[in-house]
Scaffold this active site. Structure first.
Site, PDB file in Angstrom:
ATOM      1  N   HIS A  37       0.860  -1.184   0.000  1.00 22.22           N
ATOM      2  CA  HIS A  37       0.000   0.000   0.000  1.00 22.22           C
ATOM      3  C   HIS A  37       0.895   1.232   0.000  1.00 22.22           C
ATOM      4  CE1 HIS A  37       1.259  -0.661   4.127  1.00 22.22           C
ATOM      5  NE2 HIS A  37       1.303   0.656   4.168  1.00 22.22           N
ATOM      6  N   HIS A 119       5.629   6.572  -0.426  1.00 25.10           N
ATOM      7  CA  HIS A 119       6.458   5.391  -0.694  1.00 25.10           C
ATOM      8  C   HIS A 119       5.602   4.142  -0.544  1.00 25.10           C
ATOM      9  CE1 HIS A 119       6.309   5.668   3.652  1.00 25.10           C
ATOM     10  NE2 HIS A 119       6.484   4.365   3.656  1.00 25.10           N
TER      11      HIS A 119
HETATM   12  O1  3AM Z   1       4.030   0.576   5.056  1.00 25.02           O
HETATM   13  P1  3AM Z   1       4.592   1.864   5.589  1.00 25.02           P
HETATM   14  O2  3AM Z   1       6.029   1.700   5.975  1.00 25.02           O
HETATM   15  O3  3AM Z   1       4.337   3.030   4.741  1.00 25.02           O
HETATM   16  O4  3AM Z   1       5.612   1.772   8.860  1.00 25.02           O
HETATM   17  C1  3AM Z   1       4.251   1.465   9.119  1.00 25.02           C
HETATM   18  C2  3AM Z   1       3.445   1.251   7.876  1.00 25.02           C
HETATM   19  O5  3AM Z   1       3.792   2.186   6.902  1.00 25.02           O
HETATM   20  C3  3AM Z   1       3.565   2.666   9.697  1.00 25.02           C
HETATM   21  O6  3AM Z   1       2.192   2.469   9.437  1.00 25.02           O
HETATM   22  C4  3AM Z   1       2.033   1.633   8.314  1.00 25.02           C
HETATM   23  C5  3AM Z   1       1.187   0.446   8.692  1.00 25.02           C
HETATM   24  O7  3AM Z   1       1.732  -0.208   9.779  1.00 25.02           O
HETATM   25  N1  3AM Z   1       3.792   2.842  11.117  1.00 25.02           N
HETATM   26  C6  3AM Z   1       3.677   1.918  12.092  1.00 25.02           C
HETATM   27  N2  3AM Z   1       3.956   2.476  13.282  1.00 25.02           N
HETATM   28  C7  3AM Z   1       4.255   3.786  13.043  1.00 25.02           C
HETATM   29  C8  3AM Z   1       4.604   4.900  13.859  1.00 25.02           C
HETATM   30  N3  3AM Z   1       4.716   4.787  15.181  1.00 25.02           N
HETATM   31  C9  3AM Z   1       4.150   4.010  11.662  1.00 25.02           C
HETATM   32  N4  3AM Z   1       4.374   5.202  11.087  1.00 25.02           N
HETATM   33  C10 3AM Z   1       4.718   6.208  11.921  1.00 25.02           C
HETATM   34  N5  3AM Z   1       4.822   6.064  13.267  1.00 25.02           N
END
Ligand code: 3AM
Length: 181
Positions: A37, A119
Protein backbone atom coordinates in the site's frame (compact mmCIF):
# COMPACT_ATOMS: atom_id res chain seq x y z
CA UNK A 1 -8.33 -0.46 20.25
CA UNK A 2 -7.43 -0.67 16.60
CA UNK A 3 -4.13 0.53 15.13
CA UNK A 4 -5.13 2.68 12.17
CA UNK A 5 -3.64 4.28 9.10
CA UNK A 6 -4.89 5.76 5.82
CA UNK A 7 -3.39 4.47 2.58
CA UNK A 8 -3.87 4.10 -1.14
CA UNK A 9 -4.45 0.42 -1.91
CA UNK A 10 -1.96 -1.16 -4.31
CA UNK A 11 -3.84 -4.40 -5.08
CA UNK A 12 -3.82 -4.01 -8.86
CA UNK A 13 -0.12 -3.17 -8.97
CA UNK A 14 0.98 -5.68 -6.30
CA UNK A 15 1.78 -8.55 -8.74
CA UNK A 16 4.03 -6.23 -10.80
CA UNK A 17 5.67 -4.81 -7.68
CA UNK A 18 6.38 -8.28 -6.31
CA UNK A 19 7.65 -9.59 -9.67
CA UNK A 20 9.93 -6.56 -10.00
CA UNK A 21 11.25 -6.86 -6.42
CA UNK A 22 11.72 -10.61 -6.45
CA UNK A 23 13.98 -10.68 -9.50
CA UNK A 24 16.39 -8.40 -7.64
CA UNK A 25 18.60 -9.01 -4.59
CA UNK A 26 16.21 -6.71 -2.69
CA UNK A 27 17.35 -6.35 0.95
CA UNK A 28 15.29 -7.34 4.01
CA UNK A 29 12.15 -9.38 4.58
CA UNK A 30 9.68 -9.00 1.69
CA UNK A 31 6.30 -7.46 2.50
CA UNK A 32 3.58 -9.90 1.30
CA UNK A 33 1.69 -8.80 -1.84
CA UNK A 34 -1.57 -8.44 0.12
CA UNK A 35 0.07 -5.89 2.46
CA UNK A 36 1.42 -3.52 -0.20
CA UNK A 37 0.00 0.00 0.00
CA UNK A 38 1.05 3.64 -0.15
CA UNK A 39 0.61 5.16 3.29
CA UNK A 40 -1.14 8.53 3.45
CA UNK A 41 -1.23 9.09 7.21
CA UNK A 42 -0.37 7.01 10.25
CA UNK A 43 -2.93 7.43 13.04
CA UNK A 44 -2.07 4.82 15.67
CA UNK A 45 -4.39 3.40 18.32
CA UNK A 46 -8.02 4.56 18.22
CA UNK A 47 -11.16 3.42 20.04
CA UNK A 48 -14.46 2.71 18.28
CA UNK A 49 -16.03 6.12 18.92
CA UNK A 50 -12.96 7.96 17.64
CA UNK A 51 -12.85 5.69 14.59
CA UNK A 52 -16.51 6.44 13.84
CA UNK A 53 -15.88 10.20 14.18
CA UNK A 54 -12.84 9.95 11.95
CA UNK A 55 -14.84 8.18 9.23
CA UNK A 56 -17.59 10.81 9.40
CA UNK A 57 -15.03 13.62 9.02
CA UNK A 58 -13.31 11.94 6.08
CA UNK A 59 -16.60 11.45 4.24
CA UNK A 60 -16.42 15.04 3.03
CA UNK A 61 -12.80 14.82 1.86
CA UNK A 62 -12.28 15.41 -1.85
CA UNK A 63 -9.34 14.49 -4.06
CA UNK A 64 -9.18 13.58 -7.75
CA UNK A 65 -7.94 10.14 -8.88
CA UNK A 66 -4.15 9.97 -8.62
CA UNK A 67 -1.46 8.68 -10.96
CA UNK A 68 1.81 8.12 -9.12
CA UNK A 69 4.98 7.06 -10.93
CA UNK A 70 7.07 4.70 -8.81
CA UNK A 71 10.45 5.44 -10.27
CA UNK A 72 12.96 5.46 -7.45
CA UNK A 73 14.09 3.31 -4.57
CA UNK A 74 14.70 4.44 -1.02
CA UNK A 75 15.36 3.33 2.53
CA UNK A 76 14.28 4.55 5.96
CA UNK A 77 17.35 3.59 8.00
CA UNK A 78 15.75 3.91 11.43
CA UNK A 79 12.67 1.86 10.44
CA UNK A 80 14.80 -0.45 8.26
CA UNK A 81 12.18 -0.20 5.52
CA UNK A 82 13.22 -0.41 1.86
CA UNK A 83 10.75 1.14 -0.57
CA UNK A 84 9.88 2.39 -4.01
CA UNK A 85 8.35 5.80 -4.52
CA UNK A 86 7.92 8.68 -6.91
CA UNK A 87 10.64 11.21 -7.71
CA UNK A 88 7.86 13.74 -8.15
CA UNK A 89 4.19 13.43 -7.29
CA UNK A 90 0.94 15.33 -7.74
CA UNK A 91 0.35 18.13 -5.26
CA UNK A 92 -3.11 16.64 -4.64
CA UNK A 93 -1.42 13.65 -3.01
CA UNK A 94 0.40 15.87 -0.50
CA UNK A 95 -2.81 17.82 0.14
CA UNK A 96 -4.80 14.62 0.74
CA UNK A 97 -2.16 13.16 3.08
CA UNK A 98 -2.02 16.40 5.08
CA UNK A 99 -5.81 16.66 5.28
CA UNK A 100 -6.12 13.08 6.54
CA UNK A 101 -3.37 13.62 9.09
CA UNK A 102 -5.22 16.72 10.33
CA UNK A 103 -8.52 14.86 10.58
CA UNK A 104 -6.67 12.43 12.85
CA UNK A 105 -4.93 15.16 14.85
CA UNK A 106 -8.25 16.86 15.60
CA UNK A 107 -9.27 13.61 17.28
CA UNK A 108 -5.99 13.28 19.16
CA UNK A 109 -4.49 10.73 16.75
CA UNK A 110 -1.17 10.60 14.90
CA UNK A 111 2.46 10.63 15.89
CA UNK A 112 3.18 14.33 15.43
CA UNK A 113 5.22 13.79 12.26
CA UNK A 114 4.78 16.67 9.82
CA UNK A 115 6.70 15.66 6.69
CA UNK A 116 5.29 13.42 3.99
CA UNK A 117 7.31 11.19 1.72
CA UNK A 118 5.11 8.94 -0.44
CA UNK A 119 6.46 5.39 -0.69
CA UNK A 120 5.43 1.75 -0.95
CA UNK A 121 7.42 -0.32 1.53
CA UNK A 122 8.60 -3.49 -0.22
CA UNK A 123 10.58 -4.98 2.68
CA UNK A 124 11.23 -4.57 6.37
CA UNK A 125 14.27 -5.39 8.53
CA UNK A 126 16.36 -4.19 5.60
CA UNK A 127 19.87 -3.56 6.94
CA UNK A 128 20.93 -1.64 3.84
CA UNK A 129 19.48 0.65 1.18
CA UNK A 130 18.51 -0.78 -2.21
CA UNK A 131 20.40 2.12 -3.81
CA UNK A 132 22.68 -0.02 -5.99
CA UNK A 133 19.62 -1.61 -7.60
CA UNK A 134 17.95 -0.27 -10.73
CA UNK A 135 15.02 2.12 -10.35
CA UNK A 136 11.55 0.74 -11.04
CA UNK A 137 9.32 1.96 -13.85
CA UNK A 138 5.85 1.32 -12.44
CA UNK A 139 2.72 3.40 -12.08
CA UNK A 140 0.23 3.32 -9.22
CA UNK A 141 -3.25 4.37 -10.34
CA UNK A 142 -5.41 5.20 -7.35
CA UNK A 143 -9.14 5.78 -7.55
CA UNK A 144 -9.86 5.22 -3.87
CA UNK A 145 -8.24 5.56 -0.46
CA UNK A 146 -8.88 3.41 2.59
CA UNK A 147 -8.71 3.42 6.36
CA UNK A 148 -6.87 0.27 7.45
CA UNK A 149 -6.40 -1.46 10.75
CA UNK A 150 -3.18 -3.27 11.41
CA UNK A 151 -3.87 -6.69 12.90
CA UNK A 152 -1.19 -8.90 14.44
CA UNK A 153 -1.65 -12.61 13.73
CA UNK A 154 0.60 -15.60 14.42
CA UNK A 155 1.41 -15.53 10.67
CA UNK A 156 2.44 -11.87 10.86
CA UNK A 157 0.76 -8.52 10.51
CA UNK A 158 -2.19 -8.08 8.18
CA UNK A 159 -3.79 -4.82 7.05
CA UNK A 160 -7.58 -4.95 6.95
CA UNK A 161 -9.55 -2.18 5.25
CA UNK A 162 -12.24 -0.75 7.55
CA UNK A 163 -13.67 1.62 4.93
CA UNK A 164 -12.74 3.02 1.53
CA UNK A 165 -13.76 6.24 -0.22
CA UNK A 166 -13.62 7.05 -3.92
CA UNK A 167 -11.11 9.59 -5.14
CA UNK A 168 -13.08 12.08 -7.15
CA UNK A 169 -12.68 15.75 -7.80
CA UNK A 170 -15.06 18.15 -6.17
CA UNK A 171 -17.98 18.73 -8.52
CA UNK A 172 -18.26 22.42 -9.26
CA UNK A 173 -21.58 23.64 -7.96
CA UNK A 174 -23.79 24.86 -10.76
CA UNK A 175 -24.36 28.54 -10.59
CA UNK A 176 -28.13 28.95 -10.73
CA UNK A 177 -27.69 32.18 -12.70
CA UNK A 178 -26.01 30.16 -15.46
CA UNK A 179 -29.20 28.19 -15.84
CA UNK A 180 -31.33 31.29 -16.24
CA UNK A 181 -31.84 32.09 -19.94
O1 3AM B 1 4.03 0.58 5.06
P1 3AM B 1 4.59 1.86 5.59
O2 3AM B 1 6.03 1.70 5.98
O3 3AM B 1 4.34 3.03 4.74
O4 3AM B 1 5.61 1.77 8.86
C1 3AM B 1 4.25 1.47 9.12
C2 3AM B 1 3.45 1.25 7.88
O5 3AM B 1 3.79 2.19 6.90
C3 3AM B 1 3.57 2.67 9.70
O6 3AM B 1 2.19 2.47 9.44
C4 3AM B 1 2.03 1.63 8.31
C5 3AM B 1 1.19 0.45 8.69
O7 3AM B 1 1.73 -0.21 9.78
N1 3AM B 1 3.79 2.84 11.12
C6 3AM B 1 3.68 1.92 12.09
N2 3AM B 1 3.96 2.48 13.28
C7 3AM B 1 4.26 3.79 13.04
C8 3AM B 1 4.60 4.90 13.86
N3 3AM B 1 4.72 4.79 15.18
C9 3AM B 1 4.15 4.01 11.66
N4 3AM B 1 4.37 5.20 11.09
C10 3AM B 1 4.72 6.21 11.92
N5 3AM B 1 4.82 6.06 13.27
Amino acid sequence: MAKLFFALPAEALAPDLVAWRDQLPWPGQPVPAANLHLTLAFLGEADQLTTTRLMAAVERQHCPPLTIALNETGWFGRAKAAWVGPTEWPNELTVLARALRRHGEKLGLGNGEQGYRPHVTLSRKAGEAPEALPAPDLVLQADSFCLYQSVSTPQGVSYEPIACWPLRARIKETNSEELTP
